[in-house]
Motif scaffolding. Structure first.
Motif, PDB file in Angstrom:
ATOM      1  N   GLY A  60       4.161  22.792 -37.997  1.00  8.56           N
ATOM      2  CA  GLY A  60       5.296  23.783 -37.937  1.00  8.56           C
ATOM      3  C   GLY A  60       6.160  23.341 -37.102  1.00  8.56           C
ATOM      4  N   MET A  61       5.714  23.688 -36.186  1.00  9.29           N
ATOM      5  CA  MET A  61       7.312  22.895 -34.775  1.00  9.29           C
ATOM      6  C   MET A  61       7.739  21.270 -35.228  1.00  9.29           C
ATOM      7  N   GLU A  62       5.996  20.433 -35.606  1.00  8.02           N
ATOM      8  CA  GLU A  62       6.937  18.938 -35.695  1.00  8.02           C
ATOM      9  C   GLU A  62       7.630  19.561 -37.391  1.00  8.02           C
ATOM     10  N   ALA A  63       7.959  20.589 -38.038  1.00 13.32           N
ATOM     11  CA  ALA A  63       9.275  20.206 -39.025  1.00 13.32           C
ATOM     12  C   ALA A  63      10.044  20.310 -39.151  1.00 13.32           C
ATOM     13  N   CYS A  64      10.467  21.357 -37.716  1.00 16.05           N
ATOM     14  CA  CYS A  64      11.665  21.795 -37.482  1.00 16.05           C
ATOM     15  C   CYS A  64      12.554  20.399 -36.482  1.00 16.05           C
ATOM     16  N   PHE A  65      12.000  19.941 -35.842  1.00 12.81           N
ATOM     17  CA  PHE A  65      12.081  18.327 -35.059  1.00 12.81           C
ATOM     18  C   PHE A  65      12.020  17.350 -36.035  1.00 12.81           C
ATOM     19  N   VAL A  66      11.991  17.450 -36.921  1.00  9.09           N
ATOM     20  CA  VAL A  66      11.708  15.811 -37.480  1.00  9.09           C
ATOM     21  C   VAL A  66      12.223  15.774 -38.646  1.00  9.09           C
ATOM     22  N   ASN A  67      13.212  17.273 -39.477  1.00  6.52           N
ATOM     23  CA  ASN A  67      14.258  17.350 -39.902  1.00  6.52           C
ATOM     24  C   ASN A  67      15.758  17.249 -39.578  1.00  6.52           C
ATOM     25  N   LEU A  68      15.799  17.699 -38.035  1.00  3.97           N
ATOM     26  CA  LEU A  68      17.093  18.500 -37.277  1.00  3.97           C
ATOM     27  C   LEU A  68      17.555  17.363 -36.315  1.00  3.97           C
ATOM     28  N   VAL A  69      16.046  17.005 -35.907  1.00  7.26           N
ATOM     29  CA  VAL A  69      16.629  15.436 -34.723  1.00  7.26           C
ATOM     30  C   VAL A  69      16.530  13.969 -35.198  1.00  7.26           C
ATOM     31  N   SER A  70      17.641  13.625 -35.218  1.00  6.90           N
ATOM     32  CA  SER A  70      18.050  12.415 -35.891  1.00  6.90           C
ATOM     33  C   SER A  70      17.847  11.278 -34.046  1.00  6.90           C
ATOM     34  N   PRO A  71      18.006   9.713 -34.116  1.00  2.91           N
ATOM     35  CA  PRO A  71      17.619   8.819 -33.292  1.00  2.91           C
ATOM     36  C   PRO A  71      18.820   9.322 -32.280  1.00  2.91           C
ATOM     37  N   GLY A  72      18.944   9.279 -30.873  1.00  2.71           N
ATOM     38  CA  GLY A  72      19.847   9.689 -30.179  1.00  2.71           C
ATOM     39  C   GLY A  72      20.527  10.857 -29.890  1.00  2.71           C
ATOM     40  N   ASP A  73      20.162  11.570 -30.749  1.00  3.20           N
ATOM     41  CA  ASP A  73      20.224  12.900 -30.689  1.00  3.20           C
ATOM     42  C   ASP A  73      19.949  13.505 -29.898  1.00  3.20           C
ATOM     43  N   LYS A  74      20.703  14.654 -28.835  1.00  3.72           N
ATOM     44  CA  LYS A  74      20.455  15.151 -27.419  1.00  3.72           C
ATOM     45  C   LYS A  74      20.077  17.171 -27.743  1.00  3.72           C
ATOM     46  N   VAL A  75      19.235  17.453 -27.392  1.00  8.45           N
ATOM     47  CA  VAL A  75      17.990  18.432 -27.068  1.00  8.45           C
ATOM     48  C   VAL A  75      18.321  19.125 -26.312  1.00  8.45           C
ATOM     49  N   ILE A  76      18.618  20.142 -25.899  1.00  5.83           N
ATOM     50  CA  ILE A  76      18.174  20.725 -24.816  1.00  5.83           C
ATOM     51  C   ILE A  76      16.864  21.865 -25.199  1.00  5.83           C
ATOM     52  N   VAL A  77      15.735  21.784 -24.426  1.00  7.54           N
ATOM     53  CA  VAL A  77      14.668  21.256 -24.383  1.00  7.54           C
ATOM     54  C   VAL A  77      14.311  22.590 -22.765  1.00  7.54           C
ATOM     55  N   CYS A  78      13.874  23.941 -22.987  1.00  4.23           N
ATOM     56  CA  CYS A  78      14.027  24.943 -22.513  1.00  4.23           C
ATOM     57  C   CYS A  78      12.339  25.205 -21.946  1.00  4.23           C
ATOM     58  N   GLN A  79      11.611  24.731 -21.455  1.00  3.12           N
ATOM     59  CA  GLN A  79      10.101  24.444 -20.902  1.00  3.12           C
ATOM     60  C   GLN A  79       9.592  25.743 -20.253  1.00  3.12           C
ATOM     61  N   ASN A  80       9.203  26.805 -20.194  1.00  6.94           N
ATOM     62  CA  ASN A  80       8.465  27.754 -18.855  1.00  6.94           C
ATOM     63  C   ASN A  80       6.751  27.583 -19.701  1.00  6.94           C
ATOM     64  N   GLY A  81       6.663  27.003 -20.339  1.00  2.00           N
ATOM     65  CA  GLY A  81       4.611  27.104 -20.409  1.00  2.00           C
ATOM     66  C   GLY A  81       4.778  25.717 -21.077  1.00  2.00           C
ATOM     67  N   VAL A  82       3.238  26.024 -21.849  1.00  2.00           N
ATOM     68  CA  VAL A  82       3.068  24.283 -22.539  1.00  2.00           C
ATOM     69  C   VAL A  82       3.604  24.476 -23.807  1.00  2.00           C
ATOM     70  N   PHE A  83       4.228  25.392 -24.407  1.00  2.00           N
ATOM     71  CA  PHE A  83       5.182  24.997 -24.964  1.00  2.00           C
ATOM     72  C   PHE A  83       6.405  24.034 -25.646  1.00  2.00           C
ATOM     73  N   ASN A 208      23.087  16.074 -45.173  1.00  2.00           N
ATOM     74  CA  ASN A 208      23.984  14.993 -44.690  1.00  2.00           C
ATOM     75  C   ASN A 208      23.035  13.534 -43.846  1.00  2.00           C
ATOM     76  N   ARG A 209      21.643  13.903 -43.603  1.00  2.00           N
ATOM     77  CA  ARG A 209      20.972  12.746 -42.096  1.00  2.00           C
ATOM     78  C   ARG A 209      21.408  11.366 -43.357  1.00  2.00           C
ATOM     79  N   GLN A 210      21.692  10.565 -42.568  1.00  2.00           N
ATOM     80  CA  GLN A 210      21.675   9.782 -42.673  1.00  2.00           C
ATOM     81  C   GLN A 210      19.882   8.291 -42.613  1.00  2.00           C
TER      82      GLN A 210
END
Lengths: 379, 379
Positions: A60-83, A208-210
């Motif tokens: 489910g996590m991967e579904a969110c990322f692969v559908n929304l992130v395209s190559p080169g996109d910047k993503v702020i990722v908050c890390q305070n644990g494993v996930f 609108n993904r390319q």
């Protein structure tokens, strides 16, 4: 009483074992529609694209990322644990650039650091964070973080694997854009399915993904042909029919109890457990303001052997509690009170068992007082 | 009696509904080890990397491609039905180059065309094909195709979703390198799990990858940390514990019956069904030499309405048969005789029901003779 899978109720197990029918059978299509409606309730959303992914929460996590992130996109990722670390992996495997915002394990995501990350980086497309960190038992402030994303014209991806049904998950209220959860935590359903929901804004980005989504199995435009709308359902993959029976039943049980009642039950049992643990002389790892009621991090007391205690609980009491992870490995336990398993009987069993096992090991605790302290909370 | 999911036996449904335990519980680890051993038997392989992927067959397919295909790799993909097309999608989404070898829907893969494709292209890394095409009911010659791959220093990826337990799947005998299957066909287990096996040669390719596998969830190097070897099992994802109980039970049932006996049973019921259908005046779509016993493509007779017949079978007899797909849509049906559902009672029920429904519709068939023709096969 580990970090999940939680105990599954007999009702859900009964539903699970109903005879398997076809994944395109009209009866099953009807059940799929009901699941979507019930997920709207569980997620507090009207998002049209709200479905269960046919695989565990990490898919489910991967579904969110692969559908929304395209190559080169910047993503702020908050890390305070494993996930959060797993989110970083996902961003990078999609060809995106992960901008990390780190907080210590056991603390919530610091919104000021996120604000600074937005200030220091232009064209951030997505903010990703974990609402309820299963590895540390910490809740982060999803409303504030989603608002920060929106103010910066970024989408938000939120992990609610452990939060749905245990604490308030308010997808539309937060204005979250892509949210995934799991079935095996506070929904008390069998593991293997991951409910997800995408906002209209997220769906527009997907449309609108390319580049094609790199995963065929998780491509939401294809999945929607099977799960979506009122049109004829097209075969995409063979849905795990029996697991869907189980999810349907667990969502009906949630609806029957009511979201607010479910949260209150999780709070009550959490308070009783904490009272008992503290009476025993143990201390909680997470500040009271950020504790998850469904996942309780407790420090391992002096004189107790981590693995030996967990082993004794399992062999003598058939009781599983979780080990600490990462920075918390070896010095804390994770005690789950999730869904069906969040009940008075479990709280008292866990306290009694811990008291006996720790005393037998000669650990430094106050024996014989925990159950009374817990019972006082139940009034 | 559609193209799957097939009927699940009561024994497997009972196993499915056992109480959920932790995915790292020692008891569950023991069950995982037994599943691996039983999969060695089902696949006829000694491959160490033989495990069930925690998601449907289409994720098993994707697991093979994402782990073996790196950007720029050339892959010969044989297409003679729906699933070859899905393989092409997988290759391209991995950044590979798909070299298509096409055969008509209803025919097997032509080995001479594959030979020509190897001659016409240098540095082909992988040959991918479907052993048993669920969309057309056709078996292709896996032994010959895998040998062609090996002779050309290419790896082979083989789809055995519908073949395992229904016809001979001989992974080591073929010298196949990456093979995936499904649980919901001839194993008669619930849908949602995909057994896969990788040869030592394939594992070496995976170990030497220069790019990370694009899917975190399906990255075999990570999955092996949970499923693999004798070392401590590391958490990767939460396994669908109950579905694994079911898979374990269905594999035990296969072992009890014996692979050869299972194939013979599928053949016998297939012969009886075909005799009945032909006595009725219907004709089979696929040449006798390439028919799958577990999935029978039959031409829709003159005067019969495709959807109306399937609808009547479902509403009046609770009997599902499958529609044709692609080039075969509207002119054929797919009748499954898979696993637990491959039995005399189902053959006779299907023939009787078809006879009645087609006669009621005024279709051009010979009525009242099918069951006797089928019974003659049972002797």
């Amino acid at each position: 009483m580990g970090p999940g899978p939680s105990d599954v109720s007999p009702r859900v197990l009964e539903a699970l074992s109903r005879p398997t029918i076809g994944h395109l059978d009209p009866e099953f299509i009807g059940l799929m529609d009901e699941i979507k409606t019930l997920l709207h309730y569980a997620f507090k959303t009207n998002n049209e694209l709200t479905i269960p992914v046919s695989a565990p929460g990490s898919a489910g996590m991967e579904a969110c990322f692969v559908n929304l992130v395209s190559p080169g996109d910047k993503v702020i990722v908050c890390q305070n644990g494993v996930f959060g670390g797993r989110m970083k992996e996902n961003v990078e495997r999609c060809g995106g650039v992960a901008i990390m915002v780190e907080d210590s394990w056991g603390s919530p995501v610091d919104a000021d650091k996120v604000k600074a990350a937005f200030s220091n980086n232009t064209d951030v497309k997505i903010l990703a964070f974990v609402h309820a960190e299963t590895s540390t038992g910490v809740e982060s402030d999803a409303a504030t973080l989603c608002r920060l994303a929106a103010e910066n014209n970024a989408l938000s991806i939120v992990d609610t694997v452990t939060s749905v049904a245990g604490i308030d998950v308010d997808v539309d209220g937060w204005g979250a854009d892509a949210v995934y959860s799991g079935t095996q935590k506070c929904l008390s359903c069998v593991p293997g399915i991951s409910p997800v929901t995408f906002s209209a804004r997220a769906v527009e980005v997907i449309s609108n993904r390319q580049h094609k989504v790199q995963s065929w199995f998780l491509d939401m435009q294809l999945v929607m042909g099977y799960w979506g709308g009122n049109t004829k359902r097209a075969y995409h993959h063979t849905a795990p029919v029996n697991a869907m029976y189980a999810l349907h039943e667990s969502l009906i049980m949630l609806k029957e109890e009511g979201l607010e009642n479910s949260w209150a039950r999780h709070q009550l049992n959490h308070r009783a457990l904490v009272s008992g643990l503290e009476a025993m002389g143990l201390s909680m790892v997470v500040d009271a303001a950020h504790r998850l009621p469904q996942l309780n991090l407790v420090s391992i007391p002096e004189g107790a052997d981590d693995a030996a205690v967990r082993g004794a609980l399992l062999s003598q009491y058939s009781l599983e509690i979780g080990a600490g992870l990462g920075a918390l490995a070896g010095n804390s336990w994770r005690i789950g009170l999730m869904g069906h398993a969040s009940n008075q009987k479990n709280v008292l069993l866990c306290l009694s068992a811990l008291d006996n096992v720790l005393t037998a090991q000669g650990a430094k605790i106050v024996s014989g007082v925990a159950v009374a302290a817990a019972l006082a909370e139940y009034g």
